[in-house]
Each structure stands twice: as structure tokens, then as C-alpha cells.
Motif scaffolding. Sequence first.
Motif, PDB file in Angstrom:
ATOM      1  N   ALA A 198       0.853  -1.199   0.000  1.00 24.04           N
ATOM      2  CA  ALA A 198       0.000   0.000   0.000  1.00 24.04           C
ATOM      3  C   ALA A 198       0.885   1.244   0.000  1.00 24.04           C
ATOM      4  CB  ALA A 198      -0.921  -0.006   1.211  1.00 24.04           C
ATOM      5  N   LEU A 199       1.982   1.192   0.736  1.00 31.21           N
ATOM      6  CA  LEU A 199       2.901   2.341   0.785  1.00 31.21           C
ATOM      7  C   LEU A 199       3.648   2.474  -0.544  1.00 31.21           C
ATOM      8  CD1 LEU A 199       4.262   1.814   4.415  1.00 31.21           C
ATOM      9  CD2 LEU A 199       2.539   3.457   3.661  1.00 31.21           C
ATOM     10  N   GLU A 200       4.101   1.343  -1.093  1.00 35.00           N
ATOM     11  CA  GLU A 200       4.872   1.401  -2.346  1.00 35.00           C
ATOM     12  C   GLU A 200       4.003   1.756  -3.553  1.00 35.00           C
ATOM     13  OE1 GLU A 200       7.896  -1.379  -3.264  1.00 35.00           O
ATOM     14  OE2 GLU A 200       8.211  -1.961  -1.169  1.00 35.00           O
ATOM     15  N   GLY A 201       2.716   1.397  -3.471  1.00 36.89           N
ATOM     16  CA  GLY A 201       1.831   1.626  -4.623  1.00 36.89           C
ATOM     17  C   GLY A 201       1.148   2.983  -4.601  1.00 36.89           C
ATOM     18  N   ALA A 202       1.215   3.688  -3.485  1.00 36.24           N
ATOM     19  CA  ALA A 202       0.406   4.912  -3.306  1.00 36.24           C
ATOM     20  C   ALA A 202       0.633   5.918  -4.431  1.00 36.24           C
ATOM     21  CB  ALA A 202       0.716   5.531  -1.953  1.00 36.24           C
ATOM     22  N   LYS A 203       1.900   6.124  -4.776  1.00 40.01           N
ATOM     23  CA  LYS A 203       2.272   7.125  -5.775  1.00 40.01           C
ATOM     24  C   LYS A 203       1.706   6.804  -7.168  1.00 40.01           C
ATOM     25  CE  LYS A 203       6.823   7.904  -7.182  1.00 40.01           C
ATOM     26  NZ  LYS A 203       8.223   7.835  -6.771  1.00 40.01           N
ATOM     27  N   TYR A 204       1.389   5.534  -7.397  1.00 42.62           N
ATOM     28  CA  TYR A 204       0.955   5.080  -8.731  1.00 42.62           C
ATOM     29  C   TYR A 204      -0.536   4.741  -8.764  1.00 42.62           C
ATOM     30  CZ  TYR A 204       5.976   4.570  -8.859  1.00 42.62           C
ATOM     31  OH  TYR A 204       7.324   4.810  -8.762  1.00 42.62           O
ATOM     32  N   ASP A 205      -1.275   5.202  -7.789  1.00 47.92           N
ATOM     33  CA  ASP A 205      -2.702   4.862  -7.666  1.00 47.92           C
ATOM     34  C   ASP A 205      -2.922   3.347  -7.701  1.00 47.92           C
ATOM     35  OD1 ASP A 205      -5.397   5.147  -7.299  1.00 47.92           O
ATOM     36  OD2 ASP A 205      -5.845   5.671  -9.384  1.00 47.92           O
ATOM     37  N   ILE A 206      -2.030   2.623  -7.054  1.00 45.88           N
ATOM     38  CA  ILE A 206      -2.245   1.182  -6.870  1.00 45.88           C
ATOM     39  C   ILE A 206      -2.743   0.995  -5.436  1.00 45.88           C
ATOM     40  CG2 ILE A 206      -1.246  -1.118  -6.911  1.00 45.88           C
ATOM     41  CD1 ILE A 206       1.023   0.008  -8.676  1.00 45.88           C
ATOM     42  N   LYS A 207      -3.959   0.485  -5.304  1.00 42.41           N
ATOM     43  CA  LYS A 207      -4.544   0.230  -3.982  1.00 42.41           C
ATOM     44  C   LYS A 207      -4.544  -1.273  -3.743  1.00 42.41           C
ATOM     45  CE  LYS A 207      -6.356   4.526  -4.081  1.00 42.41           C
ATOM     46  NZ  LYS A 207      -5.372   5.610  -3.951  1.00 42.41           N
ATOM     47  N   ILE A 208      -4.157  -1.656  -2.544  1.00 42.79           N
ATOM     48  CA  ILE A 208      -4.077  -3.085  -2.234  1.00 42.79           C
ATOM     49  C   ILE A 208      -4.726  -3.327  -0.881  1.00 42.79           C
ATOM     50  CG2 ILE A 208      -1.660  -2.706  -1.545  1.00 42.79           C
ATOM     51  CD1 ILE A 208      -1.327  -5.715  -2.591  1.00 42.79           C
ATOM     52  N   ASN A 209      -5.743  -4.159  -0.880  1.00 41.73           N
ATOM     53  CA  ASN A 209      -6.498  -4.426   0.342  1.00 41.73           C
ATOM     54  C   ASN A 209      -6.698  -5.922   0.533  1.00 41.73           C
ATOM     55  OD1 ASN A 209      -7.337  -1.657   1.417  1.00 41.73           O
ATOM     56  ND2 ASN A 209      -7.863  -1.507  -0.753  1.00 41.73           N
ATOM     57  N   VAL A 210      -7.120  -6.276   1.734  1.00 45.08           N
ATOM     58  CA  VAL A 210      -7.194  -7.677   2.134  1.00 45.08           C
ATOM     59  C   VAL A 210      -8.617  -8.011   2.573  1.00 45.08           C
ATOM     60  CG1 VAL A 210      -6.250  -9.389   3.740  1.00 45.08           C
ATOM     61  CG2 VAL A 210      -4.830  -7.464   3.014  1.00 45.08           C
ATOM     62  N   ILE A 211      -9.114  -9.149   2.142  1.00 40.91           N
ATOM     63  CA  ILE A 211     -10.394  -9.619   2.681  1.00 40.91           C
ATOM     64  C   ILE A 211     -10.148 -10.851   3.553  1.00 40.91           C
ATOM     65  CG2 ILE A 211     -11.695  -8.721   0.710  1.00 40.91           C
ATOM     66  CD1 ILE A 211     -12.104 -11.801  -0.055  1.00 40.91           C
ATOM     67  N   ALA A 212     -10.968 -10.991   4.558  1.00 40.56           N
ATOM     68  CA  ALA A 212     -10.948 -12.185   5.417  1.00 40.56           C
ATOM     69  C   ALA A 212     -12.368 -12.738   5.418  1.00 40.56           C
ATOM     70  CB  ALA A 212     -10.496 -11.826   6.824  1.00 40.56           C
ATOM     71  N   PRO A 213     -12.664 -13.620   4.453  1.00 43.66           N
ATOM     72  CA  PRO A 213     -14.056 -14.066   4.283  1.00 43.66           C
ATOM     73  C   PRO A 213     -14.409 -15.287   5.129  1.00 43.66           C
ATOM     74  CG  PRO A 213     -12.703 -14.959   2.532  1.00 43.66           C
ATOM     75  CD  PRO A 213     -11.772 -14.200   3.441  1.00 43.66           C
ATOM     76  N   VAL A 214     -15.694 -15.505   5.252  1.00 49.25           N
ATOM     77  CA  VAL A 214     -16.222 -16.826   5.621  1.00 49.25           C
ATOM     78  C   VAL A 214     -17.298 -17.131   4.589  1.00 49.25           C
ATOM     79  CG1 VAL A 214     -17.461 -18.208   7.327  1.00 49.25           C
ATOM     80  CG2 VAL A 214     -15.793 -16.509   8.089  1.00 49.25           C
ATOM     81  N   ALA A 215     -17.200 -18.299   3.972  1.00 51.75           N
ATOM     82  CA  ALA A 215     -18.206 -18.662   2.968  1.00 51.75           C
ATOM     83  C   ALA A 215     -18.297 -20.173   2.865  1.00 51.75           C
ATOM     84  CB  ALA A 215     -17.828 -18.071   1.604  1.00 51.75           C
ATOM     85  N   TYR A 216     -19.458 -20.616   2.489  1.00 58.70           N
ATOM     86  CA  TYR A 216     -19.688 -22.045   2.328  1.00 58.70           C
ATOM     87  C   TYR A 216     -19.158 -22.478   0.964  1.00 58.70           C
ATOM     88  CZ  TYR A 216     -22.025 -26.482   3.131  1.00 58.70           C
ATOM     89  OH  TYR A 216     -22.283 -27.811   3.354  1.00 58.70           O
ATOM     90  N   THR A 217     -18.020 -23.159   0.968  1.00 55.82           N
ATOM     91  CA  THR A 217     -17.404 -23.670  -0.263  1.00 55.82           C
ATOM     92  C   THR A 217     -16.893 -25.082   0.023  1.00 55.82           C
ATOM     93  OG1 THR A 217     -15.171 -22.967   0.318  1.00 55.82           O
ATOM     94  CG2 THR A 217     -16.557 -21.328  -0.796  1.00 55.82           C
ATOM     95  N   ARG A 218     -16.226 -25.676  -0.933  1.00 59.50           N
ATOM     96  CA  ARG A 218     -15.683 -27.027  -0.666  1.00 59.50           C
ATOM     97  C   ARG A 218     -14.668 -26.983   0.476  1.00 59.50           C
ATOM     98  NH1 ARG A 218     -11.318 -28.663  -5.454  1.00 59.50           N
ATOM     99  NH2 ARG A 218      -9.803 -27.067  -4.911  1.00 59.50           N
ATOM    100  N   MET A 219     -14.048 -25.782   0.684  1.00 58.89           N
ATOM    101  CA  MET A 219     -13.042 -25.642   1.740  1.00 58.89           C
ATOM    102  C   MET A 219     -13.663 -25.704   3.131  1.00 58.89           C
ATOM    103  SD  MET A 219     -10.120 -22.690   2.005  1.00 58.89           S
ATOM    104  CE  MET A 219      -9.043 -23.176   0.681  1.00 58.89           C
ATOM    105  N   THR A 220     -14.920 -25.309   3.236  1.00 59.42           N
ATOM    106  CA  THR A 220     -15.557 -25.196   4.555  1.00 59.42           C
ATOM    107  C   THR A 220     -16.779 -26.100   4.700  1.00 59.42           C
ATOM    108  OG1 THR A 220     -16.739 -23.290   3.680  1.00 59.42           O
ATOM    109  CG2 THR A 220     -14.807 -22.832   5.029  1.00 59.42           C
TER     110      THR A 220
END
Length: 301
Positions: A181-203
Motif C-alpha cells: 500500500a505504501l509502495e503503490g500509493a504514488k501510482y494509484d495502486i490500492k491493495i487491500n485484504v479480505i478475510a471471508p467466511v463462505a460455504y465452499t468445498r473448503m468449509t
Amino acid sequence: MADLSFGGRVAIVTGAGHGLGREHALDLAARGAKVVVNDLGGALDGTGASSGPARDVAEQIRKDGGTAVPNGDNVATQPGAEAIVETALSEFGRVDVVVNNAGILRDKSFVKMTTQEFDAVLGVHLRGSFLVTHAAWPHLRTQGYGRVVLTSSPAGLFGSFGQANYASAKMGLVGLAKALALEGAKYDIKINVIAPVAYTRMTADLLPPELAERLGPQFVSPLVCYLAHAECSASGQVYSVAGGRVARVLVAEGPGWLKKGALRAEDVRDAWDQINADQPQVVPAGAGEQTEVLFRALQDS
Ligand code: NAI
């Protein structure tokens, strides 16, 4: 307010052959993005490979009137990650969005976990997200625009028994996002994180089947689409998301305790309650800001 459209944008979604990634790809494509549907097509533990899942999702998108190309490369290898980005460039001429979603599980209690099981899980989740993002980064920088989504987990943010490998990888992604996020700021690169819970084959073995609909992937992809959109100005943030609820997750520091002069282990013991106080909190936007808090405390003491 206008709908969030992705006309003219090109998105890569890794692990998009099943579950959450599939839904992200369908949603982005329905909003006009040209999508690289990546999936290695293996089992939940990462073994095996098949071009079927990526192909099926790309076909579904095309049937629905969208634009997509399947890709069966492995995010965990550098040639694989580079080929995924190359697919976006050769098929669609650019890349704007990278949704790092591919994942596997090798759950074991720590005492039984092998180094191979640790490495394999970090290899897909953490190293794979690094490799794909790293391959896309020069293109995002040059065009002065990019949106990157990383997929963490409550297991990493808050801990989970039997998932030392998975939790390490998932918290590692938070560090990756905070730095980028700090390295991308100057170039309008936004980087974010999701922490989901969802019903899939994994769960499917963990979540009660009666919650399958209520916790469907369709309640996670809208956050991904927003984070992937030009309108989103957030960067370096973490959001938990499930069943229609979205919450910001904070990496915060408590008020702390400061001793003037020499510090001894006994001082730490005696101040343990103050050290563990969690109010009022600060949420530094980077390590530099956290250091400024420290400097201010030193000046004031
Ligand atoms: P899933 O198993 O349905 O999907 C994961 C996809 O990633 C699969 O299609 C798989 O073939 C693909 N994949 C695995 N290794 C790959 C590789 N090396 N290269 C390319 N593709 C690969 O699981 P789900 O639930 O959709 O998970 C998606 C992401 O969300 C994962 O990162 C997972 O850790 C994360 N997550 C899921 C949660 C849930 O409740 N389902 C909870 C927290 C995080």
C-alpha cells in the motif's frame, strides 16, 4: 449513485474455478471486466491439476455475455504466475485488477505438521500472491493504476487450531498489503485484504449445511468488486466479510507504558497490566507512523 462498472478493465482472478474465486470472476465479468479465470484445478490439498474448472467458469461467463479466458497455471511457481499475467496482456492488452484468491489446505496439529505441509500452504497463499502481484506490478506502475485484493482469513487474523501453516500464510498477506500500500500509493495502486467466511468445498465440513445459502460466496464478491474498483480509495486495509456483514479489521497499538531510565525484566512484570491496556488505541498507517508515536512518547517523558 451509478453502478460500479468495469468497462475497459482487465481483471485476473486466481483460483477462480470454484467457490469464492468463481463468484468474484462472475461478478467482475457481469460488471464489464474482461477476466482471466485462473485455476490449477487440483484437490483441496493442492494435489493434482485439471483445466476443467477454469474452462467451465470462462465458458459460463461467455454464455452470460461477458468476456473471459481460462488459464490453468500454478500461482505458486514464478513461471506460472508470469504466465497468468502474460495471458491478460496477450488476450486483453492490459491488467488493472489482480484478485489473489487461490488457496489450499493441509491442516495438521503443529506437532504433526511436516515442513512440506508448511511450505506447500505458504507457497500457494503467500508466495503465490507475491508472485502474481509481482508479475503484474510493473504494468500497474507504468499505467499509474491498479487494484489488488489479497485473500486472508479469520484463521490467520485471529488464530485457528491445527492451521499453523495456513494462519501464518494468511497473516503474512496482511504484511504484504501493508507494505505494498505504501509502495503503490504514488501510482494509484490500492491493495487491500479480505478475510471471508463462505460455504465452499473448503468449509463444507466445518460450516452447518443449513447456512450454505446464507453464507454463500455471493455475499463476499461484492466487497471484492468494490475494492477492485477505481472508486475505492482505501489501501492497506483489512476487511472481514461474510453473510452480508462487512467489518474493518484493525492492526492497532494500545497506549503503552514507558519507563524512564534503565528497563529491567522486573519492571516489565510489574507494569504488565498497563502494557496490556488496549485503550485508547492508535492505528498507524505504517511503521513510520508507529515510530513517530514512539518518538513523541520519548519526548514527552
Ligand atoms: P476453493 O477450494 O473452493 O477454491 C480455491 C481454488 O483455488 C480452487 O479452485 C483451487 O483449484 C484453486 N487453487 C489452489 N491452488 C492453486 C494454485 N497453486 N494455482 C491456481 N489455483 C489454485 O476454496 P474457497 O473457499 O473458495 O477459497 C478461496 C480463498 O478464500 C482461499 O484463499 C481461502 O483460503 C480463502 N478463505 C476461504 C474461506 C471460506 O470460508 N471459504 C475462509 C477464509 C479464507
